[in-house]
Design a protein around this motif. Structure first.
Motif, PDB file in Angstrom:
ATOM      1  N   LYS A  14      34.631  58.188 -13.569  1.00 41.67           N
ATOM      2  CA  LYS A  14      34.032  56.859 -13.387  1.00 41.67           C
ATOM      3  C   LYS A  14      34.703  55.795 -14.251  1.00 41.67           C
ATOM      4  CE  LYS A  14      29.364  58.311 -12.151  1.00 41.67           C
ATOM      5  NZ  LYS A  14      28.000  58.451 -12.658  1.00 41.67           N
ATOM      6  N   CYS A  15      35.388  56.215 -15.303  1.00 41.14           N
ATOM      7  CA  CYS A  15      35.940  55.261 -16.274  1.00 41.14           C
ATOM      8  C   CYS A  15      37.179  54.566 -15.712  1.00 41.14           C
ATOM      9  CB  CYS A  15      36.293  56.007 -17.560  1.00 41.14           C
ATOM     10  SG  CYS A  15      37.111  54.969 -18.774  1.00 41.14           S
ATOM     11  N   VAL A  16      37.231  53.223 -15.880  1.00 41.60           N
ATOM     12  CA  VAL A  16      38.409  52.474 -15.430  1.00 41.60           C
ATOM     13  C   VAL A  16      39.199  51.919 -16.619  1.00 41.60           C
ATOM     14  CG1 VAL A  16      37.486  51.871 -13.155  1.00 41.60           C
ATOM     15  CG2 VAL A  16      36.982  50.398 -15.120  1.00 41.60           C
ATOM     16  N   GLY A  17      38.838  52.347 -17.825  1.00 43.13           N
ATOM     17  CA  GLY A  17      39.607  51.939 -19.009  1.00 43.13           C
ATOM     18  C   GLY A  17      39.488  50.466 -19.351  1.00 43.13           C
ATOM     19  N   CYS A  18      38.334  49.866 -19.088  1.00 37.47           N
ATOM     20  CA  CYS A  18      38.190  48.411 -19.264  1.00 37.47           C
ATOM     21  C   CYS A  18      38.129  47.977 -20.727  1.00 37.47           C
ATOM     22  CB  CYS A  18      36.945  47.927 -18.533  1.00 37.47           C
ATOM     23  SG  CYS A  18      35.418  48.498 -19.306  1.00 37.47           S
ATOM     24  N   THR A  19      37.935  48.890 -21.646  1.00 38.60           N
ATOM     25  CA  THR A  19      37.875  48.691 -23.110  1.00 38.60           C
ATOM     26  C   THR A  19      36.545  48.129 -23.635  1.00 38.60           C
ATOM     27  OG1 THR A  19      38.737  46.431 -23.447  1.00 38.60           O
ATOM     28  CG2 THR A  19      40.382  48.175 -23.132  1.00 38.60           C
ATOM     29  N   ARG A  20      35.579  47.856 -22.775  1.00 38.52           N
ATOM     30  CA  ARG A  20      34.327  47.256 -23.282  1.00 38.52           C
ATOM     31  C   ARG A  20      33.639  48.152 -24.306  1.00 38.52           C
ATOM     32  NH1 ARG A  20      30.852  44.288 -18.597  1.00 38.52           N
ATOM     33  NH2 ARG A  20      32.619  43.459 -17.464  1.00 38.52           N
ATOM     34  N   CYS A  21      33.581  49.452 -24.007  1.00 41.76           N
ATOM     35  CA  CYS A  21      32.907  50.369 -24.936  1.00 41.76           C
ATOM     36  C   CYS A  21      33.659  50.412 -26.263  1.00 41.76           C
ATOM     37  CB  CYS A  21      32.793  51.761 -24.322  1.00 41.76           C
ATOM     38  SG  CYS A  21      34.378  52.455 -23.821  1.00 41.76           S
ATOM     39  N   MET A  22      34.989  50.416 -26.172  1.00 42.68           N
ATOM     40  CA  MET A  22      35.799  50.490 -27.399  1.00 42.68           C
ATOM     41  C   MET A  22      35.554  49.263 -28.277  1.00 42.68           C
ATOM     42  SD  MET A  22      39.921  50.755 -27.678  1.00 42.68           S
ATOM     43  CE  MET A  22      40.271  49.025 -27.361  1.00 42.68           C
ATOM     44  N   ARG A  31      38.731  55.307 -28.178  1.00 39.86           N
ATOM     45  CA  ARG A  31      40.098  54.871 -27.895  1.00 39.86           C
ATOM     46  C   ARG A  31      40.282  54.878 -26.380  1.00 39.86           C
ATOM     47  NH1 ARG A  31      39.177  54.217 -32.441  1.00 39.86           N
ATOM     48  NH2 ARG A  31      40.358  54.873 -34.281  1.00 39.86           N
ATOM     49  N   ILE A  32      41.253  54.114 -25.900  1.00 41.27           N
ATOM     50  CA  ILE A  32      41.623  54.195 -24.487  1.00 41.27           C
ATOM     51  C   ILE A  32      42.997  54.863 -24.434  1.00 41.27           C
ATOM     52  CG2 ILE A  32      41.989  52.946 -22.322  1.00 41.27           C
ATOM     53  CD1 ILE A  32      39.146  52.571 -23.421  1.00 41.27           C
ATOM     54  N   ARG A  33      43.060  55.980 -23.763  1.00 41.38           N
ATOM     55  CA  ARG A  33      44.317  56.708 -23.638  1.00 41.38           C
ATOM     56  C   ARG A  33      44.524  57.075 -22.165  1.00 41.38           C
ATOM     57  NH1 ARG A  33      45.021  54.670 -27.865  1.00 41.38           N
ATOM     58  NH2 ARG A  33      44.961  55.643 -29.920  1.00 41.38           N
ATOM     59  N   VAL A  53      26.921  48.984 -22.533  1.00 41.60           N
ATOM     60  CA  VAL A  53      27.901  47.991 -22.070  1.00 41.60           C
ATOM     61  C   VAL A  53      28.791  48.483 -20.933  1.00 41.60           C
ATOM     62  CG1 VAL A  53      27.987  46.806 -24.302  1.00 41.60           C
ATOM     63  CG2 VAL A  53      29.651  48.621 -23.817  1.00 41.60           C
ATOM     64  N   CYS A  54      28.806  49.770 -20.652  1.00 44.97           N
ATOM     65  CA  CYS A  54      29.750  50.268 -19.641  1.00 44.97           C
ATOM     66  C   CYS A  54      29.352  49.793 -18.243  1.00 44.97           C
ATOM     67  CB  CYS A  54      29.811  51.794 -19.662  1.00 44.97           C
ATOM     68  SG  CYS A  54      30.917  52.418 -18.373  1.00 44.97           S
ATOM     69  N   PRO A  55      30.211  49.014 -17.589  1.00 47.18           N
ATOM     70  CA  PRO A  55      29.853  48.502 -16.263  1.00 47.18           C
ATOM     71  C   PRO A  55      29.893  49.578 -15.186  1.00 47.18           C
ATOM     72  CG  PRO A  55      32.099  47.846 -16.826  1.00 47.18           C
ATOM     73  CD  PRO A  55      31.542  48.561 -18.030  1.00 47.18           C
ATOM     74  N   ARG A  56      30.530  50.723 -15.481  1.00 45.71           N
ATOM     75  CA  ARG A  56      30.658  51.790 -14.481  1.00 45.71           C
ATOM     76  C   ARG A  56      29.696  52.953 -14.728  1.00 45.71           C
ATOM     77  NH1 ARG A  56      35.157  51.026 -10.943  1.00 45.71           N
ATOM     78  NH2 ARG A  56      34.498  53.095 -10.340  1.00 45.71           N
ATOM     79  N   HIS A  57      28.828  52.821 -15.708  1.00 48.50           N
ATOM     80  CA  HIS A  57      27.897  53.905 -16.072  1.00 48.50           C
ATOM     81  C   HIS A  57      28.641  55.220 -16.297  1.00 48.50           C
ATOM     82  CE1 HIS A  57      24.776  51.087 -15.128  1.00 48.50           C
ATOM     83  NE2 HIS A  57      25.283  50.922 -13.923  1.00 48.50           N
ATOM     84  N   ALA A  58      29.784  55.102 -16.974  1.00 43.73           N
ATOM     85  CA  ALA A  58      30.604  56.297 -17.220  1.00 43.73           C
ATOM     86  C   ALA A  58      30.201  57.009 -18.504  1.00 43.73           C
ATOM     87  CB  ALA A  58      32.079  55.904 -17.291  1.00 43.73           C
ATOM     88  N   MET A  59      29.585  56.284 -19.441  1.00 42.07           N
ATOM     89  CA  MET A  59      29.129  56.912 -20.683  1.00 42.07           C
ATOM     90  C   MET A  59      27.713  57.441 -20.478  1.00 42.07           C
ATOM     91  SD  MET A  59      31.293  56.947 -23.166  1.00 42.07           S
ATOM     92  CE  MET A  59      32.780  56.149 -23.789  1.00 42.07           C
ATOM     93  N   LYS A  60      27.492  58.672 -20.872  1.00 40.22           N
ATOM     94  CA  LYS A  60      26.204  59.331 -20.627  1.00 40.22           C
ATOM     95  C   LYS A  60      25.685  59.976 -21.905  1.00 40.22           C
ATOM     96  CE  LYS A  60      26.348  58.961 -16.069  1.00 40.22           C
ATOM     97  NZ  LYS A  60      25.516  57.983 -15.413  1.00 40.22           N
TER      98      LYS A  60
END
Ligand code: SF4
Ligand code: SF4
Length: 414
Positions: A14-22, A31-33, A53-60
């Motif tokens: 689900k993660c698109v690497g947008c950096t918001r969580c970071m 980190r974004i890798r 903050v994750c717009p994709r609900h990728a963090m659970k």
């Protein structure tokens, strides 16, 4: 020493690497890798900011499902967090919520607030007769414990060294259930209904507790809609309520201090605020205060990342509800003898550069030099939250200098 069980995880696809969580993480644990977020596990304090903050609900948050939690034991007790009571529009008492928990499959219900009430008296006693240096820092919020261990180890002696109300509630309710049912301890499950990821982790790997009595944790987010579906016809008669306002008020910042009867207290909530308070305490600016009550979520546990209602609406609803409370359960049965931590939490090595002091000093110097060579714009394009964090990552072998898009070296290379 590791910081222990962590609740947060990433659903990679689900993660698109947008950096918001970071950018939001208060401990620089992300980190974004390769275009995806990655969590430095030892730094994560389970605050749940990344979930928010994750717009994709990728963090659970790692929690049990209700069916997992209910299927394991002969007899299962629901331990509702106080924040649960504020989640339902139009519900003015705890009665439908507590009875609703029985309808969705629990065998009995025991309010965490009842244990919080006893812990309020214990806090009062400790403040007036105990040996913990003042100001005493509350430890109900597991994020505080983790942050102190990682960033403020000099404050460890100030921690209120008692088990959390959820753990005390589990021990207390299990003891009562064994008496009532004749079942053995192994046959009884205690499932905490949690408002936040930190309490999920805190319940399963309670710091200061060798063998937690809580056997499962489910989120308010899963339980709330299930309750809404079954409690429409339940009246407001408080058959199953055990706690008074003192215990329920722990869900709101300032509640624990008031319940402990400590006028000389400071209550703060929100992750940036609590870090600011801990910094001030470490700098010796808060020695005039006796009790510091800290909650990572704003404005208290009602604002947890696994709750569903707007935190301020939930807070107002709880305050309204508490006006009509009956007297609490007599606390005489509470197992007071095992309330204190069995183990004292120690400093975490999460931020330590090396075990060997001279190697650590050398690495610190390397970090300083690399940081000075970077543009200092903290853009995050390298996948680290700040230029300084990027320099740390290079020295730790987690990044390479060429990953900075704006450094002089890269300009010259072009
Ligand atoms: S906020 Fe973090 S986890 Fe969510 S999509 Fe962006 S980088 Fe991925
Ligand atoms: S839970 Fe908090 S500390 Fe952990 S990765 Fe997310 S934002 Fe960072």
């Amino acid at each position: 020493m590791s910081i222990g069980y962590a609740s947060i995880y990433l659903e990679n696809e689900k993660c698109v690497g947008c950096t918001r969580c970071m950018q939001r993480c208060p401990t620089e644990a992300i980190r974004i890798r390769d275009g995806k977020a990655t969590i430095l596990r030892e730094r994560c304090v389970d605050c749940g900011e990344c979930i928010r903050v994750c717009p994709r609900h990728a963090m659970k948050a790692r929690v049990d499902t209700l069916s997992e939690a209910l299927g394991k034991y002969k007899y299962t007790i629901a331990l509702p967090a106080q924040a649960l009571y504020g989640q339902f529009p139009g519900v003015r008492t705890r009665a439908p919520i507590l009875e609703g928990l029985l309808r969705i499959g629990f065998d009995s219900v025991f309010e965490v607030a009842a244990a919080a009430e006893v812990m309020s008296a214990v806090t009062h006693y400790e403040l007036n007769y105990g040996s913990i240096p003042h100001p005493i820092i509350t430890t109900d919020c597991p994020v505080i414990l983790r942050i102190v261990r990682i960033r403020f180890p000099s404050l460890l002696p100030h921690l209120l060294n008692y088990r959390s109300p959820m753990e005390v509630a589990a021990r207390w309710s299990k003891r009562l259930a064994m008496k009532e049912t004749g079942l053995s301890e192994e046959d009884i499950g205690c499932v905490y209904i949690s408002p936040c990821p930190a309490k999920c982790a805190g319940a399963k790997a309670a710091l200061g507790t060798a063998r937690p009595a809580i056997t499962g944790v489910v989120s308010i987010a899963e339980v709330a809609p299930r309750l809404t579906a079954v409690m429409g016809d339940i009246d407001d008669h408080e058959r199953y309520a055990q706690a008074g306002a003192a215990g329920v008020s722990w869900a709101i910042s300032g509640g624990q201090s008031s319940a402990a009867g400590e006028p000389n207290h400071l209550a703060a909530s929100g992750i940036e605020n609590i870090i600011g308070i801990l910094e001030a305490l470490e700098d010796g600016k808060l020695s005039h205060v006796d009790l510091i009550e800290l909650n990572a979520c704003y404005p208290g546990c009602v604002g947890g990342a696994l709750a569903v209602e707007n935190p301020f609406i939930a807070k107002a609803r709880l305050q309204q509800m508490m006006r009509d409370f009956a007297p609490p359960l007599p606390p005489s049965d509470c197992p007071r003898e095992d309330m204190r931590w069995e183990k004292t939490p120690t400093a975490s090595s999460a931020l330590r550069l090396d075990k060997d002091v001279s190697v650590a000093m050398e690495k610190m110097e390397q970090i300083r030099r690399i940081t000075e060579s970077l543009p200092g714009i903290d853009c995050g394009a390298c996948g680290s939250p700040k230029c300084r964090a990027f320099a740390e990552d290079i020295v730790a072998g987690r990044a390479e200098a060429g990953m900075c898009l704006f450094s002089d070296k890269n300009d010259k290379d072009k």
